[in-house]
Scaffold this motif. Sequence first.
Motif, PDB file in Angstrom:
ATOM      1  N   PRO A   2       0.795  -1.228   0.000  1.00  0.00           N
ATOM      2  CA  PRO A   2       0.000   0.000   0.000  1.00  0.00           C
ATOM      3  C   PRO A   2       0.826   1.277   0.000  1.00  0.00           C
ATOM      4  N   GLY A   3       2.107   1.194   0.354  1.00  0.00           N
ATOM      5  CA  GLY A   3       2.942   2.390   0.406  1.00  0.00           C
ATOM      6  C   GLY A   3       3.414   2.857  -0.961  1.00  0.00           C
ATOM      7  N   THR A   4       3.362   1.998  -1.984  1.00  0.00           N
ATOM      8  CA  THR A   4       3.824   2.382  -3.315  1.00  0.00           C
ATOM      9  C   THR A   4       2.637   2.478  -4.253  1.00  0.00           C
ATOM     10  N   SER A   5       2.713   3.423  -5.139  1.00  0.00           N
ATOM     11  CA  SER A   5       1.655   3.577  -6.154  1.00  0.00           C
ATOM     12  C   SER A   5       2.313   3.667  -7.522  1.00  0.00           C
ATOM     13  N   SER A   6       3.053   2.609  -7.861  1.00  0.00           N
ATOM     14  CA  SER A   6       3.795   2.628  -9.123  1.00  0.00           C
ATOM     15  C   SER A   6       2.882   2.472 -10.326  1.00  0.00           C
ATOM     16  N   GLY A   7       1.648   1.994 -10.096  1.00  0.00           N
ATOM     17  CA  GLY A   7       0.727   1.816 -11.209  1.00  0.00           C
ATOM     18  C   GLY A   7       0.945   0.532 -11.974  1.00  0.00           C
ATOM     19  N   GLU A   8       1.919  -0.287 -11.540  1.00  0.00           N
ATOM     20  CA  GLU A   8       2.146  -1.554 -12.234  1.00  0.00           C
ATOM     21  C   GLU A   8       1.008  -2.510 -11.922  1.00  0.00           C
ATOM     22  N   ARG A   9       0.575  -3.192 -12.937  1.00  0.00           N
ATOM     23  CA  ARG A   9      -0.511  -4.169 -12.772  1.00  0.00           C
ATOM     24  C   ARG A   9      -0.049  -5.487 -13.373  1.00  0.00           C
ATOM     25  N   VAL A  10      -0.653  -6.564 -12.908  1.00  0.00           N
ATOM     26  CA  VAL A  10      -0.288  -7.904 -13.363  1.00  0.00           C
ATOM     27  C   VAL A  10      -1.514  -8.563 -13.981  1.00  0.00           C
ATOM     28  N   TRP A  11      -1.274  -9.630 -14.725  1.00  0.00           N
ATOM     29  CA  TRP A  11      -2.377 -10.374 -15.340  1.00  0.00           C
ATOM     30  C   TRP A  11      -2.979 -11.318 -14.309  1.00  0.00           C
ATOM     31  N   GLY A  12      -4.299 -11.354 -14.271  1.00  0.00           N
ATOM     32  CA  GLY A  12      -5.001 -12.256 -13.368  1.00  0.00           C
ATOM     33  C   GLY A  12      -6.193 -12.891 -14.060  1.00  0.00           C
ATOM     34  N   GLN A  64      -8.476 -13.222 -18.957  1.00  0.00           N
ATOM     35  CA  GLN A  64      -7.316 -12.594 -18.320  1.00  0.00           C
ATOM     36  C   GLN A  64      -7.467 -11.080 -18.387  1.00  0.00           C
ATOM     37  N   VAL A  65      -7.280 -10.416 -17.246  1.00  0.00           N
ATOM     38  CA  VAL A  65      -7.311  -8.958 -17.197  1.00  0.00           C
ATOM     39  C   VAL A  65      -6.172  -8.469 -16.314  1.00  0.00           C
ATOM     40  N   ARG A  66      -5.882  -7.174 -16.401  1.00  0.00           N
ATOM     41  CA  ARG A  66      -4.846  -6.578 -15.561  1.00  0.00           C
ATOM     42  C   ARG A  66      -5.472  -6.222 -14.207  1.00  0.00           C
ATOM     43  N   VAL A  67      -4.786  -6.644 -13.137  1.00  0.00           N
ATOM     44  CA  VAL A  67      -5.266  -6.379 -11.774  1.00  0.00           C
ATOM     45  C   VAL A  67      -4.104  -5.878 -10.926  1.00  0.00           C
ATOM     46  N   GLN A 101      -7.937 -14.004  -4.110  1.00  0.00           N
ATOM     47  CA  GLN A 101      -8.996 -14.701  -4.841  1.00  0.00           C
ATOM     48  C   GLN A 101     -10.347 -14.163  -4.399  1.00  0.00           C
ATOM     49  N   GLY A 102     -11.244 -13.915  -5.363  1.00  0.00           N
ATOM     50  CA  GLY A 102     -12.571 -13.401  -5.059  1.00  0.00           C
ATOM     51  C   GLY A 102     -12.666 -11.885  -5.073  1.00  0.00           C
ATOM     52  N   THR A 103     -11.549 -11.202  -5.283  1.00  0.00           N
ATOM     53  CA  THR A 103     -11.571  -9.732  -5.338  1.00  0.00           C
ATOM     54  C   THR A 103     -12.399  -9.281  -6.541  1.00  0.00           C
ATOM     55  N   PRO A 104     -13.356  -8.345  -6.339  1.00  0.00           N
ATOM     56  CA  PRO A 104     -14.145  -7.868  -7.480  1.00  0.00           C
ATOM     57  C   PRO A 104     -13.314  -6.977  -8.412  1.00  0.00           C
ATOM     58  N   VAL A 105     -13.478  -7.184  -9.701  1.00  0.00           N
ATOM     59  CA  VAL A 105     -12.774  -6.417 -10.728  1.00  0.00           C
ATOM     60  C   VAL A 105     -13.809  -5.989 -11.773  1.00  0.00           C
ATOM     61  N   THR A 106     -13.830  -4.711 -12.111  1.00  0.00           N
ATOM     62  CA  THR A 106     -14.759  -4.236 -13.145  1.00  0.00           C
ATOM     63  C   THR A 106     -14.143  -4.497 -14.512  1.00  0.00           C
ATOM     64  N   ILE A 107     -14.893  -5.208 -15.347  1.00  0.00           N
ATOM     65  CA  ILE A 107     -14.463  -5.499 -16.721  1.00  0.00           C
ATOM     66  C   ILE A 107     -15.538  -4.994 -17.672  1.00  0.00           C
ATOM     67  N   TRP A 108     -15.250  -5.006 -18.961  1.00  0.00           N
ATOM     68  CA  TRP A 108     -16.203  -4.584 -19.985  1.00  0.00           C
ATOM     69  C   TRP A 108     -16.468  -5.765 -20.908  1.00  0.00           C
TER      70      TRP A 108
END
Length: 195
Positions: A80-90, A105-108, A114-121
């Motif tokens: 939580p201390g870093t906000s590099s904006g890097e995302r990984v595939w999940g 597969q989306v970037r998260v 597991q079970g974290t809600p992610v908004t997709i289109w």
Amino acid sequence: MAFRGPKVWLWRWRRNPLRRRADTLEAWVVLGAWLVTLLAGVGAGLAVSRAVEHQLARERVEWQPVVARLTEHAPGTADPGTSSGERVWGEVAWTGADGSDHTGQVRVDPGSTQGTPVTIWTDAHGRLMTQPATEGQAQIRAALIGALVGVSAAAVPFVGARVLRGRLERRRLDQWDTDWAHFGPLWGGRRADGR
């Protein structure tokens, strides 16, 4: 280097005893080329721009946000201390409007559980899509694509006219050579046989 003298606008269109048929033909070629270049460039650019903007507007209407859930822990660690904006595939799973189950597969965020809600289109068939362009982004994208297509479409008649003008120029120079070979000796006071 040949001396051309001062530039006289529209000289090919004016009455002149030295104007040849090739000069008039070249004037019409240049005029036609500019008109076709302008019309082709503007017409193609506007048509493509409208088509792109229409397609992007359709995507904004048809593609809908859906809440998906991560099917497994995302790689990396959540810091939580870093906000590099890097995302990984999940890997995520969601239920389509017709009730069918889908995965993709989306970037998260790294380290998402597991079970974290992610908004997709998704589209109307429940297939995973990217987030549609906003109205402002769509206008910019349509304008850029339209400009690129317009310039490309305008290049075709422009290059064709340049090639045709080059041929007319070579033909005109050949005619000058022929005329000079015939009349040149008469101006110098010598006959064609050199005496």
